[in-house]
Design an enzyme around this catalytic site. Structure first.
Site, short mmCIF file in Angstrom:
data_model
loop_
_atom_site.label_atom_id
_atom_site.label_comp_id
_atom_site.label_asym_id
_atom_site.label_seq_id
_atom_site.Cartn_x
_atom_site.Cartn_y
_atom_site.Cartn_z
N ASP A 1 0.83 -1.24 -0.24
CA ASP A 1 -0.03 -0.06 -0.15
C ASP A 1 0.94 1.12 -0.19
O ASP A 1 1.61 1.39 0.78
CB ASP A 1 -1.02 0.06 1.29
CG ASP A 1 -1.90 -0.95 1.08
OD1 ASP A 1 -2.39 -1.39 2.25
OD2 ASP A 1 -2.38 -1.32 -0.02
N GLU B 1 -13.35 -4.88 -2.00
CA GLU B 1 -13.23 -4.81 -0.62
C GLU B 1 -14.53 -5.25 0.10
O GLU B 1 -15.57 -4.93 -0.01
CB GLU B 1 -13.04 -3.33 -0.33
CG GLU B 1 -11.75 -2.63 -0.69
CD GLU B 1 -11.67 -1.28 -0.34
OE1 GLU B 1 -12.64 -0.72 0.03
OE2 GLU B 1 -10.73 -0.54 -1.19
#
Lengths: 288, 398, 218
Positions: free
Chosen positions: A12, A131
């Protein structure tokens, strides 16, 4: 199945830094992404995921520079996601050196993009990422913006819809277990895997080698994306984490702590363990 | 008939009419007690600068150890009270005091107006992390009327919660013979309030018990309500119901040896996001399963369904919503850039908390019409104007 | 990493650009090996190079259209006739065959006999694309066979990502095969100076980069 399972470190990225949250929340800086990427390549990673975590907010992906840097020294597939909205965005990232792009928000808001992109760039280039957050009634819904905004879409039907629209691969992030090292909800993964004809990569919750093995014994997924378990191990093994810019909060790094709920495992150690357990995985060549 | 409010809320009267934003973070000068220097930098950023570079944290920790050594009980009795919501900040403080410094904390909770599911869950996790807890839920019938009174006359129903949250821990401390009450953060320092209090280990009892919150004491507020509101009467409560809305008297506190309100943030660099990580790791804390309304965050201030209305009314009164405050704090802590803060504000600032709106109206026993009538009386004229029938901020964030 | 530093002029490798690929990775790999990479669609530059690569990711019909539009068919055929090493990768490899039924029936370059087919035509149960690391088995294990790429280890893993596979008519060009979902397909071909890989050597770590070196070094 002769195709080896892919062990994929997920990075990330926020601006110049590699960050790591829990439940996709929190921007703790762990170092410089290019340094981590190189280390993972040398340790035998099968692929890399780069996620621009702030891109969706701005509606643009800013990873061109790190992609180009990575592509110069790292010769394994690179999948890039975060804030990808248009055909042009995809084209720019591919030309910068990405092999695949991962889309979430744009796919949900404009499903036609999946089909269009798949036709232009090839289905295998287009990954739809989901997600997933469990709701009170037990169903999983798809979210965007790092698990912030509910789309109202149930994930099994959305994943299948994405496949039918032309996605080449699905990546599911289980937000409830992400960053906690608690392992996976194997049942939902099995359900998704059974319903899809395209490859499935699972992310969110690996805390030790056994989690990986248990998953693979139960569901033959195509790949497992791992963040916390590798990153928190890496910070202790890399002497030079790359230097820090003015941006980002490095209090955790300065404290020199480890995470109590994550097993310190490198890619090499995970692969050794899997090979020992007769899991089909690519043998790595470690460089020190 | 339209609602007319009184002037007992004193904060709104001293706000500058020209809105300015801090050049470093995104807080505006509309925040009560904030100070902007000649370069346009706010006191919150200055405090943060001091936090980063001006403090010897090793020395501060030594001071903490000294303080705790003075209070630590070796007979197993409680030696520190941690005002607790079950949220990440109080859980962090309690956990550190117990497991790092060997204290025997008692956590003390003043119930939120209406627990959220996640708030309840986290409250229980905090207890299960190893702490005895005393929870006080005030007389619901009475509290609702007080909340309505605060909503109408102070522009903040939540104020009734704040009164108890500050007073109840000290009431318990005095009754149980615990001299040390340790809060997490010093709100004034961390949120850009008055810097006079910014760098002190505690706020002395004599200073805070006489403080006029929002310009009025609890007694005066109650009297005003009894006199002017037809929904509130002496029959709604008995004297003991009032016990915990006010702190013990100064005499009682001095007799009990309670010096004041201690702040953990004086001794350890306060980083709410790191408290989140800590609690996920050590106390079973879980963030909100979805974004909190009015902001982008999922880990702060999760336990009260009506939280959103506190922030929304603040947005109406001062043009200062939840997102602005979260962003300002995260910018100072280095998690996000100012540019990002502005982008987040453009998305979420001033978002109406519609999820629990119906419940809120029921709680206060008011109609939607009355809600908006009251809200409109709090719109600062220098901040709001009507354009095409809609209220808009005259001076929105750049 | 292997590097070849030549005292004289560097070996020039033309990477044929027809707007269908992640050129960057191949270029980086070639550069890293010490060759001089030339990303080009110019006939002269291609023919002048010491080696050429036809990369490709995407659809067969789209690719052929681009090759036609950029007038690259002739340069490719001429280059191959020159005897200098020519490598087709993934879609570039498939294009070298006669035709493909991907999306619509399209004619290929016809350098090799045989068709490009879809895994899903074998069975709809087969998950496509075939993506991931799979291993190659050398086809010819006879003792008198002169292995053109001896450094390539049998059962080495390489990175595949494709939904179609080639079905060559002539067995003797098949260099390696690979098994996917119970089906064995041709994963690479070699015929004199022509190399074709279904997998991506530029995405297969050090082993893949090593193969590129083997093909193009003199």
């Amino acid at each position: 199945m002769s195709v080896a399972v892919r062990i994929i470190p997920k990075l990330d990225i926020k601006g110049p830094n590699l960050v790591k949250g829990v439940h996709l929340e929190g921007l703790r800086v762990l170092g410089k992404p290019e340094v981590f990427a190189k280390y993972y390549y040398e340790q035998g990673a099968d692929e890399l995921f780069y996620q621009d975590v702030v891109a969706s907010l701005y509606g643009r992906n800013s990873l061109q520079e790190i992609i180009s840097k990575t592509a110069k020294e790292i010769f394994i597939p690179l999948t890039v996601g975060g804030g990808i909205r248009t055909i042009e965005d995809i084209s720019n990232l591919l030309r910068a050196g990405a092999d695949k792009v991962s889309i979430n928000t744009a796919a949900i808001e404009n499903p036609g993009l999946i089909t269009e992109a798949s036709n232009i760039f090839g289905a295998s280039t287009i990954v739809v990422s989901i997600e997933a957050i469990k709701q009170a009634d037990g169903r999983y819904f798809a979210f965007t913006d790092n698990g912030r905004n509910s789309t109202g879409k149930e994930i099994l039907s959305w994943a299948k819809e994405a496949e039918l629209l032309g996605a080449g691969e699905i990546v599911i992030t289980l937000v409830d277990s992400e960053g906690t090292g608690k392992g996976f909800d194997l049942e939902i993964i099995k359900k998704i895997s059974n319903s899809l004809s395209i490859p499935l990569v699972v992310h969110g919750g690996v805390g030790n080698n056994i989690h990986v093995y248990d998953l693979l014994s139960y569901v033959p997924v195509s790949g497992i994306a791992i963040s916390s378990m590798f990153h928190y191990n890496t910070i202790h093994h890399l002497r030079d984490l790359g230097g820090y810019e003015a941006e980002g909060n490095i209090d955790f790094l300065k404290s020199n702590r480890s995470l109590s709920f994550i097993q310190n495992t490198s890619i090499g150690q995970l692969k050794d363990y899997l090979i020992e357990k007769n899991v089909n995985c690519r043998k790595h060549e470690r460089k020190n | 008939m339209s609602f007319q409010r009184s002037n007992i809320e004193k904060q709104v009267q001293n706000i500058p009419t020209e809105v300015k934003w801090c050049k470093k973070c995104v807080i505006s000068n509309q925040r009560p007690r904030i100070i902007f220097d000649s370069n346009g930098i706010c006191s919150g950023c200055h405090n943060n600068e001091f936090k980063e570079n001006g403090i010897d944290w090793k020395k501060r920790e030594a001071e903490l150890v000294e303080l705790l050594d003075q209070h630590r009980k070796n007979d197993g009795s409680w030696d520190v009270i941690v005002p607790s919501s079950g949220g990440k900040d109080s859980a962090y403080v309690a956990h550190q005091l117990r497991y790092k410094y060997g204290m025997n904390p008692l956590t003390v909770t003043w119930s939120p107006l209406m627990y959220t599911d996640i708030g309840r869950e986290n409250f229980e996790s905090a207890i299960n992390a190893g702490f005895t807890n005393i929870l006080c839920t005030p007389n619901g019938k009475f509290q609702r009327k007080l909340a309505r009174l605060c909503f109408e006359e102070l522009g903040d129903a939540f104020h009734v919660f704040v009164l108890g949250q500050l007073s109840f821990p000290f009431q318990m401390a005095a009754r149980l013979g615990v001299k040390l009450v340790m809060y997490g953060e010093n709100g004034e320092a961390e949120y850009a309030g008055d810097p006079i209090y910014a760098d002190k280990p505690f706020k002395p009892s004599e200073e805070w018990v006489t403080q006029h919150f929002k310009g009025v004491t609890f007694r005066d507020l109650l009297d005003f309500g009894l006199k002017n509101k037809d929904y509130l009467s002496k029959d709604d409560y008995c004297e003991s119901d009032l016990n915990f809305y006010q702190p013990p008297t100064l005499e009682e506190l001095n007799k009990a040896g309670i010096k004041g309100m201690h702040f953990y943030s004086y001794y350890h660099k306060w980083r709410p996001q790191e408290n989140y990580y800590y609690c996920v790791e050590h106390t079973g804390f879980k963030p909100n399963p979805e974004r909190s309304e009015g902001t982008y965050s999922k880990y702060a201030s999760l336990d009260d369904k009506f939280d959103g209305f506190h922030y929304y009314l603040r947005f109406i009164k001062f043009g200062l919503g939840r997102c602005m405050e979260d962003a300002a704090h995260e910018i100072r802590d280095g998690h996000i850039t100012r540019e990002e803060g502005i982008a987040l504000m453009k998305r979420y600032e001033g978002e109406f908390p519609k999820k629990y709106f119906k419940e809120f109206l029921e709680y206060l026993d008011i109609s939607e019409e009355h809600f908006w009538n009251v809200v409109d009386t709090w719109r600062a004229p220098h901040l709001w104007e009507k354009k095409n029938g809609e209220w808009v901020l005259k001076q929105p964030i750049l | 990493m292997l590097t070849v530093e030549s005292m004289k002029e560097k070996i020039k490798i033309a990477i044929i650009d027809y707007n269908m690929s992640n050129i960057f990775s191949i270029k980086n790999a070639i550069d890293l090996l010490g060759f001089e990479s030339l990303v080009t669609s110019d006939k002269k530059e291609i023919l002048m190079a010491d080696g050429a690569i036809l990369p490709g990711v995407g659809s067969f019909p789209e690719a052929m259209k681009h090759l036609y539009d950029r007038k690259l068919i002739n340069p490719i055929e001429s280059f191959i006739s020159s005897g200098k090493p020519f490598l087709g990768i993934c879609l570039g490899f498939q294009l070298m065959f006669e035709e493909s039924n991907e999306f619509e029936n399209t004619m290929g370059l016809g350098i090799f006999n045989g068709k490009v087919k879809n895994f899903q035509d074998i069975s709809s149960e087969i998950k496509v694309p075939h993506v991931g690391w799979n291993f190659v088995s050398k086809n010819n294990t006879q003792s008198n066979y002169k292995d053109p790429l001896p450094k390539l280890k049998n059962k080495e893993h390489f990175y595949f990502v494709h939904s179609c596979y080639v079905d060559p008519t002539e067995e003797d060009i098949v260099y390696t095969t690979t098994e996917y979902s119970g089906n064995r397909f041709t994963s690479s071909v070699i015929s004199n100076n022509i190399f074709g890989f279904q997998f991506h050597p530029e995405k297969s770590g050090p082993e893949g980069i090593g193969l590129l070196n083997e093909i193009f070094k003199k």
